[in-house]
Design a protein around this motif. Sequence first.
Motif, PDB file in Angstrom:
ATOM      1  N   ARG A 205       0.862  -1.177   0.000  1.00  0.00           N
ATOM      2  CA  ARG A 205       0.000   0.000   0.000  1.00  0.00           C
ATOM      3  C   ARG A 205       0.898   1.225   0.000  1.00  0.00           C
ATOM      4  N   GLY A 207       1.669   5.388   0.449  1.00  0.00           N
ATOM      5  CA  GLY A 207       1.246   6.493   1.292  1.00  0.00           C
ATOM      6  C   GLY A 207       2.387   7.463   1.473  1.00  0.00           C
ATOM      7  N   ALA A 226      -3.982   0.748   8.238  1.00  0.00           N
ATOM      8  CA  ALA A 226      -3.769   1.806   7.251  1.00  0.00           C
ATOM      9  C   ALA A 226      -5.094   2.280   6.667  1.00  0.00           C
ATOM     10  N   ASP A 227      -6.018   1.351   6.473  1.00  0.00           N
ATOM     11  CA  ASP A 227      -7.347   1.745   5.987  1.00  0.00           C
ATOM     12  C   ASP A 227      -8.059   2.633   7.001  1.00  0.00           C
ATOM     13  N   SER A 230      -6.501   6.061   6.918  1.00  0.00           N
ATOM     14  CA  SER A 230      -6.897   6.790   5.714  1.00  0.00           C
ATOM     15  C   SER A 230      -8.200   7.543   5.936  1.00  0.00           C
ATOM     16  N   GLU A 235      -2.359   8.918   5.195  1.00  0.00           N
ATOM     17  CA  GLU A 235      -2.080   7.892   4.195  1.00  0.00           C
ATOM     18  C   GLU A 235      -0.784   7.171   4.534  1.00  0.00           C
TER      19      GLU A 235
END
Length: 330
Positions: A205, A207, A226-227, A230, A235
Amino acid sequence: MTEQTTFHKDTWELYKSLEMSKQLTSGPTLAELADDHPEVVAMSSDLSKPTGLWPFAKAYPDRFFNFGLAEKNMVTAAAGLASTGKVPFVSTYASFLGVLAAENIRTAVAYPNLNVRLIGTHTGIAMGFYGTSHHATEDISITRAMANMTVISPADGVALSEMIKESVESYDGPIYFRVSRGREEPVYEKGERVQNKIGKANILRDGSDLTIIACGIEVLQALRAADQLSGKGIEARVIDMHTIKPMDEQAVLEAAQDTGAVLTVEEHNIMGGLGSAISEVLMESGIPCKFKRHGFYDENSLIGKPYYLYKHYKLDADGIASVAQEFLDK
């Protein structure tokens, strides 16, 4: 009418547990490799089923050796087999392998640089209420300090299988694989574009505000964290650092330069583990970067059901997200 027994997700009933442990892929993978690689043999200490070796043992009984409760002897015997050209895969619980048999691994396997593959399962706190003596929160630091030793902590069964194949087909020297109890949700799909290569980290992912570097079962939790971040406008890049030694230093340095903040997450003591390895790379590079290690803070782990322990130690997605938020706010 026959009554059906409903098993809790944390059951230790053997056959139901085996059915749920789909990420322990060493046995099927070795069975797949066996015909083309007659040098492959496997060894266990009364734990061929819980550690996932049974499919190989059943298919190739003349190439499987059960040592009973003699883990140290098993490691030394594996070294003997490797000295004759065999490639032994040794598997038992990590507390009995990377911790209990450490001296035998160092002297009989690492020192002569032999092609022995050590697979420590049920790492970290996966043994739950079996007790702190059965937890393995020191095995990364122990094995990565051994010269010649490669240390790998795959995120799931697909990753384990891919790197086992690579270890047989094109990799020399001793390897310590660190895997959990096999009941985890997968990160990778078989045959997908992202491949797990020894020594090459996977950026899962992207960011620009933070990088979370994780290994083993914490990779999935880091992705979920991380989601969550976000949703708060943060990020996070997520890196699966499955190979802790030799480390993909370029991935670490690029992350530090691009995001300016690095959080490591591991189901292990922060002393000497993944976080320590990352900090060594960063400090020697001279790149300015905020940095934090997250795992067990130099303490003996508690006894309890694994999923309670992950929550207690903030090693689930919610916990990692909260640690990351606090880290960035400082």
